[in-house]
Design a protein around this motif. Structure first.
Motif, PDB file in Angstrom:
ATOM      1  N   MET A   1       9.809  -1.095  -4.570  1.00 27.45           N
ATOM      2  CA  MET A   1       9.391   0.151  -5.191  1.00 27.45           C
ATOM      3  C   MET A   1       7.857   0.209  -5.216  1.00 27.45           C
ATOM      4  SD  MET A   1      10.094   1.388  -9.059  1.00 27.45           S
ATOM      5  CE  MET A   1       9.082   2.644  -9.762  1.00 27.45           C
ATOM      6  N   GLU A   2       7.323   1.336  -4.862  1.00 34.33           N
ATOM      7  CA  GLU A   2       5.878   1.552  -4.918  1.00 34.33           C
ATOM      8  C   GLU A   2       5.516   2.369  -6.149  1.00 34.33           C
ATOM      9  OE1 GLU A   2       4.289   3.338  -1.405  1.00 34.33           O
ATOM     10  OE2 GLU A   2       4.427   1.479  -0.277  1.00 34.33           O
ATOM     11  N   PHE A   3       4.262   2.230  -6.576  1.00 35.81           N
ATOM     12  CA  PHE A   3       3.750   3.044  -7.672  1.00 35.81           C
ATOM     13  C   PHE A   3       2.321   3.445  -7.338  1.00 35.81           C
ATOM     14  CE2 PHE A   3       2.338  -1.187  -8.692  1.00 35.81           C
ATOM     15  CZ  PHE A   3       1.082  -1.008  -9.225  1.00 35.81           C
ATOM     16  N   GLU A   4       1.842   4.457  -8.034  1.00 36.23           N
ATOM     17  CA  GLU A   4       0.474   4.944  -7.848  1.00 36.23           C
ATOM     18  C   GLU A   4      -0.300   4.787  -9.139  1.00 36.23           C
ATOM     19  OE1 GLU A   4      -1.799   9.174  -7.005  1.00 36.23           O
ATOM     20  OE2 GLU A   4       0.185   8.840  -6.147  1.00 36.23           O
ATOM     21  N   ILE A   5      -1.567   4.392  -9.031  1.00 32.02           N
ATOM     22  CA  ILE A   5      -2.437   4.330 -10.206  1.00 32.02           C
ATOM     23  C   ILE A   5      -2.914   5.751 -10.492  1.00 32.02           C
ATOM     24  CG2 ILE A   5      -4.595   3.423 -11.149  1.00 32.02           C
ATOM     25  CD1 ILE A   5      -4.127   0.911  -9.448  1.00 32.02           C
ATOM     26  N   THR A   6      -2.659   6.213 -11.708  1.00 32.85           N
ATOM     27  CA  THR A   6      -2.937   7.609 -12.065  1.00 32.85           C
ATOM     28  C   THR A   6      -4.027   7.763 -13.120  1.00 32.85           C
ATOM     29  OG1 THR A   6      -1.156   7.548 -13.708  1.00 32.85           O
ATOM     30  CG2 THR A   6      -0.590   8.347 -11.497  1.00 32.85           C
ATOM     31  N   HIS A   7      -4.497   6.657 -13.709  1.00 30.94           N
ATOM     32  CA  HIS A   7      -5.526   6.754 -14.758  1.00 30.94           C
ATOM     33  C   HIS A   7      -6.763   7.438 -14.171  1.00 30.94           C
ATOM     34  CE1 HIS A   7      -8.631   5.606 -17.623  1.00 30.94           C
ATOM     35  NE2 HIS A   7      -7.657   5.394 -18.479  1.00 30.94           N
ATOM     36  N   PHE A   9      -9.916   7.412 -14.718  1.00 32.12           N
ATOM     37  CA  PHE A   9     -11.183   6.704 -14.570  1.00 32.12           C
ATOM     38  C   PHE A   9     -11.046   5.355 -13.864  1.00 32.12           C
ATOM     39  CE2 PHE A   9     -11.650   9.268 -18.490  1.00 32.12           C
ATOM     40  CZ  PHE A   9     -12.494  10.219 -17.949  1.00 32.12           C
ATOM     41  N   HIS A  10      -9.843   5.001 -13.448  1.00 29.65           N
ATOM     42  CA  HIS A  10      -9.663   3.711 -12.781  1.00 29.65           C
ATOM     43  C   HIS A  10     -10.183   3.800 -11.346  1.00 29.65           C
ATOM     44  CE1 HIS A  10      -7.906   0.049 -11.231  1.00 29.65           C
ATOM     45  NE2 HIS A  10      -7.691  -0.325 -12.492  1.00 29.65           N
ATOM     46  N   PRO A  11     -10.937   2.795 -10.888  1.00 29.00           N
ATOM     47  CA  PRO A  11     -11.497   2.863  -9.527  1.00 29.00           C
ATOM     48  C   PRO A  11     -10.442   2.899  -8.422  1.00 29.00           C
ATOM     49  CG  PRO A  11     -11.918   0.709 -10.532  1.00 29.00           C
ATOM     50  CD  PRO A  11     -11.344   1.592 -11.602  1.00 29.00           C
ATOM     51  N   TRP A  12      -9.228   2.446  -8.713  1.00 28.50           N
ATOM     52  CA  TRP A  12      -8.154   2.477  -7.709  1.00 28.50           C
ATOM     53  C   TRP A  12      -7.262   3.702  -7.866  1.00 28.50           C
ATOM     54  CZ3 TRP A  12      -6.389  -3.306  -8.288  1.00 28.50           C
ATOM     55  CH2 TRP A  12      -7.351  -4.126  -7.708  1.00 28.50           C
ATOM     56  N   ARG A  13      -7.693   4.687  -8.635  1.00 28.49           N
ATOM     57  CA  ARG A  13      -6.874   5.891  -8.841  1.00 28.49           C
ATOM     58  C   ARG A  13      -6.460   6.468  -7.492  1.00 28.49           C
ATOM     59  NH1 ARG A  13      -8.205  11.889 -10.946  1.00 28.49           N
ATOM     60  NH2 ARG A  13      -6.057  12.417 -11.438  1.00 28.49           N
ATOM     61  N   GLY A  14      -5.175   6.828  -7.396  1.00 24.25           N
ATOM     62  CA  GLY A  14      -4.641   7.415  -6.178  1.00 24.25           C
ATOM     63  C   GLY A  14      -4.108   6.402  -5.184  1.00 24.25           C
ATOM     64  N   GLN A  15      -4.435   5.130  -5.377  1.00 21.41           N
ATOM     65  CA  GLN A  15      -3.932   4.104  -4.466  1.00 21.41           C
ATOM     66  C   GLN A  15      -2.510   3.713  -4.852  1.00 21.41           C
ATOM     67  OE1 GLN A  15      -6.419   0.795  -3.380  1.00 21.41           O
ATOM     68  NE2 GLN A  15      -8.268   1.931  -3.936  1.00 21.41           N
ATOM     69  N   ARG A  16      -1.721   3.341  -3.845  1.00 24.11           N
ATOM     70  CA  ARG A  16      -0.337   2.939  -4.050  1.00 24.11           C
ATOM     71  C   ARG A  16      -0.210   1.441  -3.815  1.00 24.11           C
ATOM     72  NH1 ARG A  16       2.737   6.830  -5.231  1.00 24.11           N
ATOM     73  NH2 ARG A  16       4.681   5.733  -4.796  1.00 24.11           N
ATOM     74  N   PHE A  17       0.647   0.807  -4.613  1.00 27.10           N
ATOM     75  CA  PHE A  17       0.903  -0.624  -4.507  1.00 27.10           C
ATOM     76  C   PHE A  17       2.402  -0.866  -4.633  1.00 27.10           C
ATOM     77  CE2 PHE A  17      -3.380  -0.207  -6.144  1.00 27.10           C
ATOM     78  CZ  PHE A  17      -4.085  -1.114  -5.368  1.00 27.10           C
ATOM     79  N   VAL A  18       2.826  -2.021  -4.150  1.00 28.46           N
ATOM     80  CA  VAL A  18       4.226  -2.423  -4.293  1.00 28.46           C
ATOM     81  C   VAL A  18       4.385  -3.114  -5.636  1.00 28.46           C
ATOM     82  CG1 VAL A  18       6.073  -3.862  -3.359  1.00 28.46           C
ATOM     83  CG2 VAL A  18       4.522  -2.662  -1.799  1.00 28.46           C
ATOM     84  N   LEU A  19       5.324  -2.637  -6.425  1.00 26.30           N
ATOM     85  CA  LEU A  19       5.584  -3.200  -7.749  1.00 26.30           C
ATOM     86  C   LEU A  19       6.227  -4.577  -7.593  1.00 26.30           C
ATOM     87  CD1 LEU A  19       5.695  -2.765 -10.853  1.00 26.30           C
ATOM     88  CD2 LEU A  19       7.975  -1.824 -10.503  1.00 26.30           C
TER      89      LEU A  19
END
Length: 87
Positions: A1-7, A9-19
């Motif tokens: 399962m993948e997720f996206e960083i949505t915060h 102000f987080h520098p990785w906002r919009g990036q997807r990672f494997v949970l």
């Protein structure tokens, strides 16, 4: 399962990672994942699209970055600091 960083102000906002896993760590709901360098990382689940949408954030529609409870806590901390410095 993948997720996206949505915060916002987080520098990785919009990036997807494997949970890797999701668990309670340090009393917080956190997601664990490996970054591009293969290091295990963790973030608050609420900073991702893994968590259910925060009702406060939906209702405020970006108009407020702090919840009323957070503001009350901040005010109490400021008052405590002022008292400790003789203010």
């Amino acid at each position: 399962m993948e997720f996206e960083i949505t915060h916002p102000f987080h520098p990785w906002r919009g990036q997807r990672f494997v949970l890797s896993t999701r668990k309670q760590n340090w009393g917080e709901d956190r997601v664990m994942f490996y970054d591009a360098e293969g290091r295990l990382r963790s973030l608050l689940a609420s900073w991702t699209d893994v968590a259910a949408p925060d009702v406060f954030i939906q209702v405020s529609a970006g108009r407020s970055f702090m919840r009323p409870d957070d503001l009350a806590t901040l005010a109490a901390l400021i008052e405590q600091i002022e008292r400790s410095h003789g203010g």
